[in-house]
Design an enzyme around this catalytic site. Structure first.
Site, mmCIF file in Angstrom:
data_model
loop_
_atom_site.group_PDB
_atom_site.id
_atom_site.type_symbol
_atom_site.label_atom_id
_atom_site.label_comp_id
_atom_site.label_asym_id
_atom_site.label_seq_id
_atom_site.Cartn_x
_atom_site.Cartn_y
_atom_site.Cartn_z
ATOM 1 N N ASN A 178 43.549 99.044 30.988
ATOM 2 C CA ASN A 178 43.543 98.371 32.287
ATOM 3 C C ASN A 178 43.143 96.917 32.058
ATOM 4 O O ASN A 178 41.987 96.627 31.771
ATOM 5 C CB ASN A 178 42.536 99.075 33.213
ATOM 6 C CG ASN A 178 42.403 98.379 34.557
ATOM 7 O OD1 ASN A 178 43.160 97.458 34.872
ATOM 8 N ND2 ASN A 178 41.435 98.816 35.353
ATOM 9 N N LYS B 252 43.048 94.551 34.161
ATOM 10 C CA LYS B 252 42.383 93.945 35.336
ATOM 11 C C LYS B 252 42.958 92.547 35.610
ATOM 12 O O LYS B 252 44.146 92.342 35.386
ATOM 13 C CB LYS B 252 40.863 93.944 35.134
ATOM 14 C CG LYS B 252 40.345 95.343 34.760
ATOM 15 C CD LYS B 252 38.855 95.480 34.814
ATOM 16 C CE LYS B 252 38.473 96.913 34.421
ATOM 17 N NZ LYS B 252 37.047 97.178 34.538
ATOM 18 N N HIS C 22 40.808 102.549 41.724
ATOM 19 C CA HIS C 22 39.818 102.062 40.758
ATOM 20 C C HIS C 22 38.535 101.682 41.501
ATOM 21 O O HIS C 22 38.582 101.211 42.634
ATOM 22 C CB HIS C 22 40.372 100.851 39.998
ATOM 23 C CG HIS C 22 39.526 100.477 38.828
ATOM 24 N ND1 HIS C 22 38.387 99.715 38.963
ATOM 25 C CD2 HIS C 22 39.622 100.797 37.522
ATOM 26 C CE1 HIS C 22 37.828 99.591 37.763
ATOM 27 N NE2 HIS C 22 38.552 100.223 36.873
ATOM 28 N N GLU D 111 36.670 99.236 41.280
ATOM 29 C CA GLU D 111 36.611 97.845 41.753
ATOM 30 C C GLU D 111 37.365 97.687 43.066
ATOM 31 O O GLU D 111 36.976 96.893 43.932
ATOM 32 C CB GLU D 111 37.153 96.915 40.651
ATOM 33 C CG GLU D 111 36.134 96.765 39.526
ATOM 34 C CD GLU D 111 36.727 96.638 38.128
ATOM 35 O OE1 GLU D 111 37.903 96.255 37.987
ATOM 36 O OE2 GLU D 111 35.986 96.932 37.161
ATOM 37 N N GLU E 218 35.497 107.547 35.779
ATOM 38 C CA GLU E 218 34.873 106.298 35.366
ATOM 39 C C GLU E 218 33.552 106.124 36.104
ATOM 40 O O GLU E 218 33.537 105.642 37.249
ATOM 41 C CB GLU E 218 35.788 105.110 35.704
ATOM 42 C CG GLU E 218 37.137 105.150 35.033
ATOM 43 C CD GLU E 218 37.737 103.750 34.898
ATOM 44 O OE1 GLU E 218 37.975 103.337 33.761
ATOM 45 O OE2 GLU E 218 37.929 103.079 35.916
ATOM 46 N N GLY F 263 32.149 98.066 32.138
ATOM 47 C CA GLY F 263 31.866 96.688 31.769
ATOM 48 C C GLY F 263 30.401 96.412 31.450
ATOM 49 O O GLY F 263 29.977 95.265 31.368
ATOM 50 N N SER G 87 33.261 101.404 29.302
ATOM 51 C CA SER G 87 32.772 100.921 27.999
ATOM 52 C C SER G 87 33.267 101.750 26.818
ATOM 53 O O SER G 87 32.507 102.026 25.888
ATOM 54 C CB SER G 87 31.240 100.820 28.010
ATOM 55 O OG SER G 87 30.809 99.909 29.013
#
Ligand code: 13P
Length: 250
Positions: A9, A11, A95, A97, A167, A173, A213
């Site tokens: 991904n 992003k 996702h 985010e 996730e 991250g 990660s």
């Protein structure tokens, strides 16, 4: 039985030229990953150029989101067939985010999943708990709500085609990967839940990726777990050597 899938991904990173360069490197690295599926998810603006650049390679291309309507007055949105038109085979949906910053809900995830399936795109549906939810022992309740909501009223033969990505938000991250025990525990929970709601056959076929990660250092251990069928990789998918190592996990 289940084919491993490693998805990158990207992003909101890379210009078109940079994305094309990276995609070519991934496609070279993927030639040694026999029997594994590899997918990359560039930004919308780079999708068509990336698809063109790696046409005929084993690497699939994914959108990072989509809208459920076919066309019309929805400024800023991308329709399912537009992703197909740009060469996509997959699409990431829900996702964390998008849930955190752009108001994505389990209901909108579900509409998007159905729209993607309707045009033959493989949805990669993301679920995962916040750190506070884990600390309050609500991980399983949150995952169950996201799975039941996001997959609401799907048929078993649709569910078996899906990819689910677990996730944990606190691992994205942050360099803090879930331990293999923590990841496998949630993956097993998801597979049992899918079995309960959609039947055993669908649960055996649905692929469940881990994301958060993932690195060349931890991929091999993660992939040893019975219910981890692959990875959804953020940061490390932007570095060709790292992603090449992850694709070629042992
Ligand atoms: P990182 O691999 O950078 O933690 O990101 C994970 C992710 O969000 C993939 O969708």
């Amino acid at each position: 039985m289940r084919r491993s899938l490693i998805a990158g991904n990207w992003k909101m990173n890379k210009t078109i030229a940079e994305a094309v360069d990276l995609a070519r490197e991934v496609s070279r690295a993927a030639t040694t990953a026999a029997g594994r599926e590899v997918v990359i998810a560039p930004t919308f603006t780079a999708l068509a150029s990336v698809s063109e650049a790696i046409r005929g390679s084993v690497v699939g291309v994914a959108g990072q989101d989509l809208f459920w309507e076919e066309k019309g007055a929805f400024t800023g949105e991308i329709a399912p067939l537009m992703l197909k038109d740009a060469g996509c085979s997959h699409v990431i949906i829900g996702h964390s985010e998008r849930r955190q910053y752009f108001g994505e809900t389990d209901d909108s995830v579900c509409r998007k999943v159905k729209a993607a399936l309707a045009v033959g795109l493989t949805p990669i549906i993301c679920v995962g708990e916040l750190l506070s939810e884990r600390e309050e022992n609500r991980t399983f309740a949150v995952i169950e709500r996201q799975i039941r909501g996001g997959l609401d009223s799907l048929a078993a033969d649709q569910v078996e085609k899906l990819v689910i990505a677990y996730e944990p938000v606190w691992a994205i991250g942050t360099g803090k990967t879930a331990t293999t025990v923590q990841a496998e525990e949630v993956h097993r929970f998801i597979r049992r839940l899918v079995a309960e709601v959609f039947g055993k056959a669908a649960a055996e076929k649905v692929r469940i990726l881990y994301g958060g990660s993932v690195t060349p250092e931890n991929i091999d251990d993660l992939m040893k777990e019975a219910d981890i069928d692959g990875a959804l990789v953020g940061g490390a998918s932007l570095k060709p050597e790292s992603f090449a190592r992850i694709i070629n996990f042992t």
